[in-house]
Every structure is written in structure tokens, then in C-alpha cells.
Write an enzyme that holds these catalytic residues in place. Structure first.
Site, mmCIF file in Angstrom:
data_model
loop_
_atom_site.group_PDB
_atom_site.id
_atom_site.type_symbol
_atom_site.label_atom_id
_atom_site.label_comp_id
_atom_site.label_asym_id
_atom_site.label_seq_id
_atom_site.Cartn_x
_atom_site.Cartn_y
_atom_site.Cartn_z
ATOM 1 N N LYS A 1 17.611 -22.821 35.495
ATOM 2 C CA LYS A 1 17.296 -22.234 36.806
ATOM 3 C C LYS A 1 18.362 -21.208 37.175
ATOM 4 C CE LYS A 1 14.856 -26.373 38.296
ATOM 5 N NZ LYS A 1 14.935 -27.663 38.981
ATOM 6 N N GLN B 1 18.476 -31.429 42.773
ATOM 7 C CA GLN B 1 17.857 -31.843 41.505
ATOM 8 C C GLN B 1 17.686 -33.366 41.483
ATOM 9 O OE1 GLN B 1 16.884 -29.577 38.994
ATOM 10 N NE2 GLN B 1 15.920 -31.381 38.124
ATOM 11 N N ASP C 1 11.524 -26.384 46.840
ATOM 12 C CA ASP C 1 10.730 -27.299 46.012
ATOM 13 C C ASP C 1 9.441 -27.717 46.715
ATOM 14 O OD1 ASP C 1 11.547 -27.832 43.448
ATOM 15 O OD2 ASP C 1 13.055 -29.314 44.035
#
Ligand code: NAP
Length: 283
Positions: free
Chosen positions: A52, A96, A119
Site C-alpha cells: 500500500k 491494518q 476502508d
């Protein structure tokens, strides 16, 4: 033989387009920034975060990676999220998953401001998606929708079956398909006669985390089959949830790797830009 949906190529096209959009934003003194927080030493998480970061930086998004030790308390993580929530230079925040046991995942998800929730996991964003008024959308199902679009796969009135009901893939996937006027069935580990249901699917999305689970006999001729699974085999190779033999009956199929995975990261970049634009009032 099924036509393979090239997620890698589509992701590359998406990020190339974003790169020029970011250059234009910078000319207007808008500098998109994404903060990624990773807690602990999970090897898979480390690889995801590294990818990422690399892709964000390569297209001009400022990427802040904050690595915290395994022993980080929930309070410490919440404090950091609040700091990023209040920092107007940061447009997107991602924590994460998975998190160590001492940290409540739900509390963390809910702490991120919905306007910075790249997200799309915050309950407000999930609710808005369910009401077909989305702000941020979970990246994996969003990437799959882009694949349908890029390959001119019509969803209207189609029978769509989603195998798996996780909050990050299965449920938002079903909502997106429903919003696109498909007739949607969600299946899971308690579903009876799963194959009878999957065989009815014009569109079949599989996200269960079991290598090569869906076989040729479970799939209707010419169906569009999306394989979300990423399963590491003992050999070290990566396998999807869909057996490769499905290519003999499906009309379209996503490969693993180079299918859904790269699109997930591309959508993370796209949503960072969308949230950035929104934060400064650019449509
Ligand atoms: N490519 C990407 O970018 C990407 C992104 C996210 C996830 N993934 C991969 O996608 C897979 C699924 O991830 P996830 O996070 O959604 O998984 P998850 O949270 O473990 O959820 C798995 C879902 O599959 C269902 N399931 C398990 N076994 C089943 C069976 N035999 N028949 C029917 N349903 C079954 C479970 O049902 P219950 O609810 O009844 O337990 C659950 O709803 C994993 O391999 C993951 O690595 C890939």
C-alpha cells in the site's frame, strides 16, 4: 474456456489515471495523505502495508506508515487515531487488521472518523452503503464492481450469489450487487445444499478462505466467477477459493493472484483521493 479478468492491468490503469488527477490536485495546493497504522508483527499485514505504501507513494499520495509494537494498548491506539482524526493534513486513515487480542477491533473501527475511513468499515459507512447512499465503500467489493464495469458485465436483474458473509467482503459485496439491481443471495457455512444455489448464479462471488473449494460442478455454464480467496498452500503458492477447473465452464473468471488483490489496493488509492476531494469541497 473462461475469459480471465485482468485485475492487475485494470489496477494499473486505475492508478495511472489517479496519478494525473493527483498532479492536478497538487496544482490546487491539495496534497492527499493516507495514514496506515499497523500493530504487531503479523507477516501478511507487513506485506500488505508495504505494498500500500509503495503504490501510494508511486502515484503521489503521501503515505504515513505508523508501526506500533504488539504490546500497544487499546487506549494508545485510540489516542493515535484521534490525533489523525484531528489532523487536517491527513485525508484517509486505515488500521491494518487483524489486531492483537488486547485491542477491540470494533472500538477501533468506530473511532475512525467516517469521512477519513478509507476502508469503509465504520458502521456509518456500512449503513450508508446499505441505504445506497455511500460515502466510503470497502475496497475489495468496490474493486469487484469496477471489474464488472470494465468488462461490460451487466448486473441488472441477474442472479448473483455471494459465498461468505464477512463484514469486509461478503456483506458489502451483496449490498453493492443489490444496489446495482441484481437479485442477491448470500450464503455461508450454515447454508444447506450450497452447490444447488451456486449453480443458479449468473454472477458468483466467492470469499470464504478455503483453497479450491468451488468446483466445476458447482458453477453454471457461462457464469461470471469472482474469486476473492487468498490461501497460502503448504507449497508456498497462493490459491483462490475457486478451483482452476472452473475456467472450463465459467464465462469470466478472476485469476489468483493478479485478480481481485491488485484492485483492492487501487480502490484504496481511489478512495483516499475521493475523501481528499470531499474534504476540500471538490466534487
Ligand atoms: N484479494 C483481496 O484483496 C482480499 C481481501 C479480503 C479477503 N481476501 C480473502 O478472501 C477470503 C475470505 O476473506 P474474509 O475476510 O471475507 O473471510 P472470513 O471473515 O473468514 O469469512 C469467511 C466467510 O466464509 C464463510 N464460509 C466459510 N466456510 C464456508 C463454506 N464451507 N461454505 C460456505 N461459506 C463458508 C463463513 O461463514 P460463517 O459466517 O457462517 O462463518 C464466513 O462468512 C480469504 O481467503 C481472504 O484472504 C482477499
Amino acid at each position: 474456456m473462461a475469459k480471465l479478468i485482468d485485475g492487475k492491468k485494470l489496477a494499473q490503469i486505475t492508478t495511472d489515471n489517479l496519478k494525473s488527477e493527483i498532479e492536478d490536485l497538487k496544482k490546487k495546493n491539495v496534497f492527499p495523505a493516507l495514514a496506515v497504522i499497523v500493530v504487531g508483527e503479523n507477516p501478511a499485514s507487513k506485506i500488505y502495508v508495504k505494498n500500500k505504501h509503495r503504490i501510494a507513494e508511486s502515484i503521489g499520495i503521501k503515505s504515513i506508515v505508523k508501526k506500533l509494537p504488539d504490546t500497544t494498548s487499546e487506549k494508545e491506539l485510540l489516542n493515535l487515531i484521534n490525533e489523525y482524526n484531528d489532523n487536517s493534513d491527513i485525508n484517509g486513515i486505515l488500521v491494518q487488521l487483524p489486531l492483537p487480542n488486547q485491542i477491540n477491533e470494533k472500538k477501533i473501527t468506530e473511532a475512525i472518523k467516517p469521512e477519513k475511513d478509507v476502508d469503509g468499515f465504520h458502521p456509518i459507512n456500512i449503513g450508508r452503503l446499505a441505504m445506497n447512499d455511500p460515502l466510503a465503500i470497502p475496497c475489495t467489493p468496490l474493486g469487484i464492481m469496477r471489474m464488472f464495469n470494465a468488462y461490460n458485465i451487466d448486473l441488472d436483474g441477474k442472479n448473483a450469489v455471494v459465498v461468505g458473509r464477512s463484514n469486509i467482503v461478503g456483506k458489502p459485496m451483496a449490498a453493492l450487487l443489490l444496489n446495482a439491481n441484481a437479485t442477491v443471495t448470500i450464503t455461508h457455512s450454515h447454508t444447506k445444499n450450497l452447490a444447488e444455489i451456486t449453480k443458479q448464479a449468473d454472477i458468483l462471488v466467492v470469499a470464504i478462505g478455503q483453497a479450491n473449494f468451488i468446483k466445476k460442478a458447482d458453477v453454471k455454464q457461462s457464469a461470471v466467477v469472482i474469486d476473492v480467496g487468498m490461501n497460502r498452500l503448504d507449497s508456498g503458492k497462493l490459491a483462490g477459493d475457486v478451483d482452476k477447473e472452473v475456467a472450463e465452464v465459467a464465462g469470466y473468471l478472476t485469476p489468483v493472484p493478479k485478480g481481485v488483490g491488485p484492485m483492492t489496493i487501487a480502490m484504496l488509492m481511489e478512495q483516499t483521493i475521493e475523501l481528499t476531494k470531499r474534504s476540500v469541497g471538490i466534487e
